[in-house]
Design an enzyme around this catalytic site. Structure first.
Site, PDB file in Angstrom:
ATOM      1  N   HIS A 148       0.884  -1.165   0.000  1.00 36.92           N
ATOM      2  CA  HIS A 148       0.000   0.000   0.000  1.00 36.92           C
ATOM      3  C   HIS A 148       0.928   1.223   0.000  1.00 36.92           C
ATOM      4  O   HIS A 148       1.995   1.186   0.621  1.00 36.92           O
ATOM      5  CB  HIS A 148      -0.828   0.112   1.277  1.00 36.92           C
ATOM      6  N   ASP A 386      -0.931 -12.532   1.916  1.00 35.72           N
ATOM      7  CA  ASP A 386      -1.568 -11.498   2.731  1.00 35.72           C
ATOM      8  C   ASP A 386      -1.753 -12.120   4.118  1.00 35.72           C
ATOM      9  O   ASP A 386      -2.866 -12.416   4.550  1.00 35.72           O
ATOM     10  CB  ASP A 386      -2.914 -11.093   2.106  1.00 35.72           C
TER      11      ASP A 386
HETATM   12  C1  XLS Z   1      -7.727  -6.610   4.067  1.00 31.19           C
HETATM   13  C2  XLS Z   1      -7.222  -6.804   2.716  1.00 31.19           C
HETATM   14  C3  XLS Z   1      -6.041  -5.927   2.342  1.00 31.19           C
HETATM   15  C4  XLS Z   1      -5.886  -5.904   0.857  1.00 31.19           C
HETATM   16  C5  XLS Z   1      -5.063  -4.769   0.343  1.00 31.19           C
HETATM   17  O1  XLS Z   1      -8.428  -7.431   4.627  1.00 31.19           O
HETATM   18  O2  XLS Z   1      -6.916  -8.145   2.541  1.00 31.19           O
HETATM   19  O3  XLS Z   1      -4.889  -6.348   2.992  1.00 31.19           O
HETATM   20  O4  XLS Z   1      -5.341  -7.089   0.381  1.00 31.19           O
HETATM   21  O5  XLS Z   1      -5.580  -3.550   0.684  1.00 31.19           O
HETATM   22 NI    NI Z   2      -5.925  -8.983   0.813  1.00 31.47          NI
HETATM   23 NI    NI Z   3      -7.759  -9.434   4.163  1.00 34.58          NI
END
Ligand code: XLS
Ligand code: NI
Ligand code: NI
Length: 488
Positions: A148, A386
């Protein structure tokens, strides 16, 4: 209060490290007590050494390995179903979890004192974190990362100052990626933390917030392009609402459609070649998130004429939160031609929020990779971790263990998916189950080809035996045995 805590905590950690350093250096997380002094120049705020000095390059050692800092399944160069593992599994490190998650939760402050964060000047800290990111990826053998805008660079006093900070950090990343194959899998704008986004970003009731969010996405997309990023993600962190009593649902959704259209126009205006990805998620943080799940997101894209221009980034634990399985969400995306990327993680069976754990379950990984195989890969997309290590895991080594377990699980899933496909039993079972739709000149084909309507079908039903007397078994248990046979 929080600050006092973290200072205290740091003091405790530093002294613990100092003791440990005398005997063994491995578990240290504070640079000035744990590594050679010459590596760190506090006056210049410069870090000259390694952040993970005790971690070697992680190698494939195979199933007999007892070394936890090795891959037992992931063998990057090995060919599976005609492609190298590293092509099937374009892994990516999530900058925010790996370098910025500090262990804080709603009940407690930070638990992790990472060496790259031990820096008062936020910009200097960002430079260091970027160095740590590149060292981490090269030791892990991963050449994609996701970010981000606000993870990698600090906010300044004004938007212009914030943009400048982002430029400076992007320059460092650009420099570090020179001569490597490393680049972002995707970039995104963080439109959910700052109070200005409390009512949403593109769906805020305040038009000025919409403008601010647009400016932020524009800049984040430019930086993603500069770094050679392959995709750009939209996760609607606060695009949703809490209650209809104070919400104009129609205007908010239309505005979200307008925002995505502008983003797509902008993408083309700068010649950015990356794929735009929507990331569905149901509740959290708002009660009614607009991109609830894959099906909702496909309908949204269809309604606003964006189906040709966007794909989906499916996150496994978001699927669970929506009451689906990850493979269901992937399959919905696949059959609509919009399977673009996977955010690989899981939740916790006993915890009801997005715990972002590494996906380590072999059966789940098999089902996930089976859809990827059916889709013949993920195009410009990949598999982004993630996921974060637990609050109580505070050693830099733990970051490696987390990623190794995730990479091995999906490599194992890929091998299993290949075995399933090669054995052909499940495909055979499904083909048998739907045989009435495939038989040449049969009723199923007539329906599919639009050759019959209700009148012809009534005639057919009246003149043939009731199908209720000859139903076939669904054989779910047998299908599960076949799945199990391939799950090694
Ligand atoms: C949040 C999301 C975030 C996105 C990117 O739950 O998974 O991490 O992948 O903004
Ligand atoms: Ni995500
Ligand atoms: Ni997420």
């Amino acid at each position: 209060m929080a600050r006092t805590h973290s200072v205290l905590l740091l003091a405790v950690l530093v002294s613990a490290c100092a003791c440990a350093a005398a005997s063994e250096q491995q578990t240290c997380t504070a640079p000035d007590s744990c590594t050679k002094e010459k590596d760190y120049n506090p006056e210049a705020g410069e870090w000259y050494g390694e952040f993970f000095p005790d971690i070697p390059k992680i190698k494939y050692e195979g199933l007999n390995s007892t070394n936890p800092l090795s891959f037992r399944y992931y063998n990057a160069e090995e060919v599976v179903l005609g492609k190298k593992m590293k092509e099937w599994l374009k892994f990516s490190v999530a900058f925010w979890h790996t370098f910025k998650a500090d262990g804080s939760d709603p009940f407690g402050s930070a638990t992790k004192a990472w060496p790259w964060d031990k820096e008062k000047d936020p910009l200097q800290a960002s430079f260091k974190a970027m160095h740590a990111n590149f060292e981490f990826m090269s030791k892990l053998g991963v050449d994609r990362w996701c970010f981000h805008d606000r993870d990698i660079a600090p906010e300044g006093a004004t938007l212009a100052e914030t943009n400048k900070n982002l430029d400076l950090v992007a320059e460092v990343a650009l420099e570090l990626q020179k001569g490597t194959s490393i680049k972002p899998l995707w970039g995104t704008a963080q439109l959910f933390k700052h109070p200005r986004y409390m009512h949403g970003a593109a769906t805020s009731p305040n038009a000025t917030v919409f403008a601010y969010a647009a400016a932020q996405v524009k800049k984040a997309m430019e930086v993603t392009q500069l770094l050679g990023g392959e995709n750009y993600v939209f996760w609607g962190g606060r695009e949703g609402y809490q209650s209809l009593v104070n919400t104009d649902l129609e205007l908010e959704m239309d505005n979200l459609g307008r925002f995505m259209k502008m983003a797509n126009d902008f993408k083309h205006s700068i010649g950015f070649k990356g794929t735009l990805l929507l990331e569905p998620k149901p509740q959290e943080p708002t009660k009614h998130q607009y991109d609830w799940d894959a099906a909702t997101s496909v309908a949204f894209l269809h309604k606003y004429g964006l189906l040709e221009d966007f794909k989906l980034n499916i996150e496994c634990n978001h699927a669970t939160l929506a009451g689906h399985s990850c493979e269901h969400e992937l399959e919905v995306a696949r059959i609509n031609g919009v399977l673009g990327n996977i955010d690989a993680n899981t939740g916790d069976a006993q915890t009801g929020w997005d715990t972002d754990q590494f996906l380590t379950d072999p059966r789940m990984a098999t089902l996930v990779m089976a859809v990827v195989v059916k889709n013949n890969g993920l195009g410009s997309g990949g598999i982004n971790f993630d996921a974060k290590i637990r609050r109580e895991s505070i050693s830099t080594e733990d970051l490696f263990y987390g990623h190794i377990s995730g990479m091995d699980a999906l490599a194992r899933g890929l091998r299993n998916a290949a075995a399933l496909k090669e054995a052909g039993q499940l495909d055979g079972l499904i083909a048998d189950r739907y045989a009435s739709w495939k038989a040449k000149g049969g009723l199923g084909q007539k329906i599919i080809n639009g050759k019959v309507g209700f009148a012809e079908l009534e005639k057919y039903a009246l003149s043939n035996p009731d199908p209720g007397s000859s139903m076939a078994s669904a054989k779910q248990e047998l299908a599960e045995i076949y799945l199990d046979m391939a799950t090694k």
